[in-house]
Design an enzyme around this catalytic site. Structure first.
Site, mmCIF file in Angstrom:
data_model
loop_
_atom_site.group_PDB
_atom_site.id
_atom_site.type_symbol
_atom_site.label_atom_id
_atom_site.label_comp_id
_atom_site.label_asym_id
_atom_site.label_seq_id
_atom_site.Cartn_x
_atom_site.Cartn_y
_atom_site.Cartn_z
ATOM 1 C CG HIS A 1 -5.356 1.695 10.930
ATOM 2 N ND1 HIS A 1 -5.373 0.572 11.713
ATOM 3 C CD2 HIS A 1 -6.245 2.553 11.502
ATOM 4 C CE1 HIS A 1 -6.235 0.736 12.714
ATOM 5 N NE2 HIS A 1 -6.777 1.924 12.592
ATOM 6 C CB CYS B 1 7.546 14.871 2.805
ATOM 7 S SG CYS B 1 8.633 16.126 3.500
ATOM 8 C CG ASN C 1 -10.828 -13.499 15.435
ATOM 9 O OD1 ASN C 1 -9.966 -14.223 15.915
ATOM 10 N ND2 ASN C 1 -10.645 -12.204 15.271
HETATM 11 P P1 NAD Z 1 -4.505 -7.484 15.551
HETATM 12 O O1 NAD Z 1 -3.111 -7.895 15.277
HETATM 13 O O2 NAD Z 1 -4.798 -6.657 16.741
HETATM 14 O O3 NAD Z 1 -5.424 -8.818 15.704
HETATM 15 C C1 NAD Z 1 -5.389 -9.848 14.791
HETATM 16 C C2 NAD Z 1 -6.665 -10.648 14.914
HETATM 17 O O4 NAD Z 1 -6.655 -11.625 13.890
HETATM 18 C C3 NAD Z 1 -6.810 -11.401 16.256
HETATM 19 O O5 NAD Z 1 -8.132 -11.243 16.739
HETATM 20 C C4 NAD Z 1 -6.586 -12.855 15.850
HETATM 21 O O6 NAD Z 1 -7.322 -13.769 16.641
HETATM 22 C C5 NAD Z 1 -7.077 -12.865 14.423
HETATM 23 N N1 NAD Z 1 -6.517 -13.914 13.576
HETATM 24 C C6 NAD Z 1 -5.316 -14.496 13.620
HETATM 25 N N2 NAD Z 1 -5.194 -15.401 12.651
HETATM 26 C C7 NAD Z 1 -6.348 -15.389 11.958
HETATM 27 C C8 NAD Z 1 -6.841 -16.099 10.824
HETATM 28 N N3 NAD Z 1 -6.088 -17.017 10.203
HETATM 29 N N4 NAD Z 1 -8.102 -15.823 10.389
HETATM 30 C C9 NAD Z 1 -8.861 -14.897 11.022
HETATM 31 N N5 NAD Z 1 -8.445 -14.194 12.089
HETATM 32 C C10 NAD Z 1 -7.205 -14.432 12.541
HETATM 33 O O7 NAD Z 1 -5.017 -6.829 14.234
HETATM 34 P P2 NAD Z 1 -6.052 -5.689 13.953
HETATM 35 O O8 NAD Z 1 -7.333 -5.998 14.646
HETATM 36 O O9 NAD Z 1 -6.046 -5.517 12.494
HETATM 37 O O10 NAD Z 1 -5.491 -4.352 14.603
HETATM 38 C C11 NAD Z 1 -4.170 -4.010 14.777
HETATM 39 C C12 NAD Z 1 -3.478 -3.086 13.826
HETATM 40 O O11 NAD Z 1 -2.575 -3.879 13.138
HETATM 41 C C13 NAD Z 1 -4.201 -2.416 12.728
HETATM 42 O O12 NAD Z 1 -4.095 -1.086 12.993
HETATM 43 C C14 NAD Z 1 -3.392 -2.684 11.441
HETATM 44 O O13 NAD Z 1 -3.084 -1.453 10.835
HETATM 45 C C15 NAD Z 1 -2.135 -3.297 11.930
HETATM 46 N N6 NAD Z 1 -1.531 -4.417 11.197
HETATM 47 C C16 NAD Z 1 -1.743 -4.608 9.870
HETATM 48 C C17 NAD Z 1 -1.177 -5.683 9.232
HETATM 49 C C18 NAD Z 1 -1.427 -5.855 7.753
HETATM 50 O O14 NAD Z 1 -1.613 -4.876 7.049
HETATM 51 N N7 NAD Z 1 -1.468 -7.076 7.250
HETATM 52 C C19 NAD Z 1 -0.384 -6.584 9.929
HETATM 53 C C20 NAD Z 1 -0.171 -6.362 11.304
HETATM 54 C C21 NAD Z 1 -0.759 -5.264 11.923
HETATM 55 ZN ZN ZN Z 2 9.014 17.319 1.542
#
Ligand code: NAD
Ligand code: ZN
Length: 256
Positions: free
Chosen positions: A131, A139, A224
């Protein structure tokens, strides 16, 4: 609570036994698929789940390309905070444990949906960011990329060519970086072991990777606090916060 702890212990024992059996048969080819839950203990909020960002923001307003173009200044203000948060964040026990899985030869790749570079900061070598990365901008016209060491002072930031910069992340309704996603699918199809950690299983296509591995005979272990749909195909579900369960799992595994 005691019941919960016993259940976790049993799940960890089961996972260790499966891995040991697999190791006796072959050199394991494995990968880790991670999501936002892995970085929660580094104070980066998730999108979904408890305290998730989508409880506070409407993603149509902040995470689509149309929203960007409509109001780049408003959106850049929000992203400015996010970039600072991510640049200052440090890997937690889960990122470190994931790096250990690599050292133990149980995983050769981390396929991450995260955009925060915390796996790389923890030492993981082969990180595939499906992602993008929040601290890299590109840009909107010429495609030039730049890595940020701090959030831009002047917003919205412009490229030398005169066009608007955007973070190099996949926004809603956008397609995934081709090279990364095809590598991820290739790894998924060839693996014997998958650790699915801290992901909601709701974002496609990344969520389908463990399904592909399972169909090809891989052992799937899910970490999870919540029962995601990946649990339906899991050989073992280790319920709890991954920054707590992963170190216990590693301790058990290296004790045997
Ligand atoms: P999501 O936000 O959809 O889901 C988060 C998951 O993490 C849930 O299933 C939740 O139950 C679980 N969770 C919460 N606390 C936890 C813990 N302490 N240990 C283990 N699991 C835990 O996230 P996703 O599945 O990554 O998908 C969503 C999108 O969010 C992705 O595309 C990503 O790019 C983006 N995102 C990234 C970040 C980051 O880079 N840190 C932060 C927020 C969102
Ligand atoms: Zn440019």
């Amino acid at each position: 609570m005691i019941f919960f702890v016993i259940e976790m212990k049993q799940a960890i024992d089961k996972a260790c036994n499966l891995i040991i059996k697999l190791q006796q048969l072959k050199k394991i080819r494995g990968y880790v698929l991670t999501g936002a839950g892995v970085s929660k203990a580094s104070d980066i909020p998730t999108f979904r789940g408890e305290d998730g960002l989508w409880e506070r923001y409407d993603f149509e307003e902040v995470a689509t390309y149309d929203a960007w173009i409509r109001n780049p200044e408003k959106i850049w203000k929000l992203y400015q905070e996010g970039i600072d948060l991510i640049l200052n964040a440090q890997p937690n026990a889960a990122h470190k444990a994931i790096f250990q899985l690599e050292n133990l030869n149980l995983s050769q790749f981390v396929i991450t949906q995260n955009v925060d570079s915390l796996h790389q900061k923890a030492g993981s070598k082969n990180v595939i960011e499906v992602h993008g990365n929040f601290t890299r901008i590109k840009c909107t016209a010429c495609g030039r990329k730049q890595i940020l060491s701090k959030s831009p002072e002047k917003i919205p930031p412009f490229c030398d060519c005169g066009s608007l910069f955007r973070p190099d992340v996949v926004l809603f309704n956008e397609s995934l970086p081709e090279k990364e996603i095809s590598k991820a699918f290739d790894i998924a199809a060839k693996s014997d072991l998958v650790f699915v950690i801290g992901t909601s299983a709701e974002v496609i296509p990344a969520a389908t990777l463990p399904l592909i591995s399972k169909r090809n005979g891989a052992v799937v272990i899910v970490f999870n606090p919540e029962k995601t749909t990946h649990v339906q195909i899991a050989d073992v579900f280790i319920q709890g916060k991954c920054e707590e369960t992963l170190p216990i799992f590693l301790q058990e595994l290296t004790k045997e």
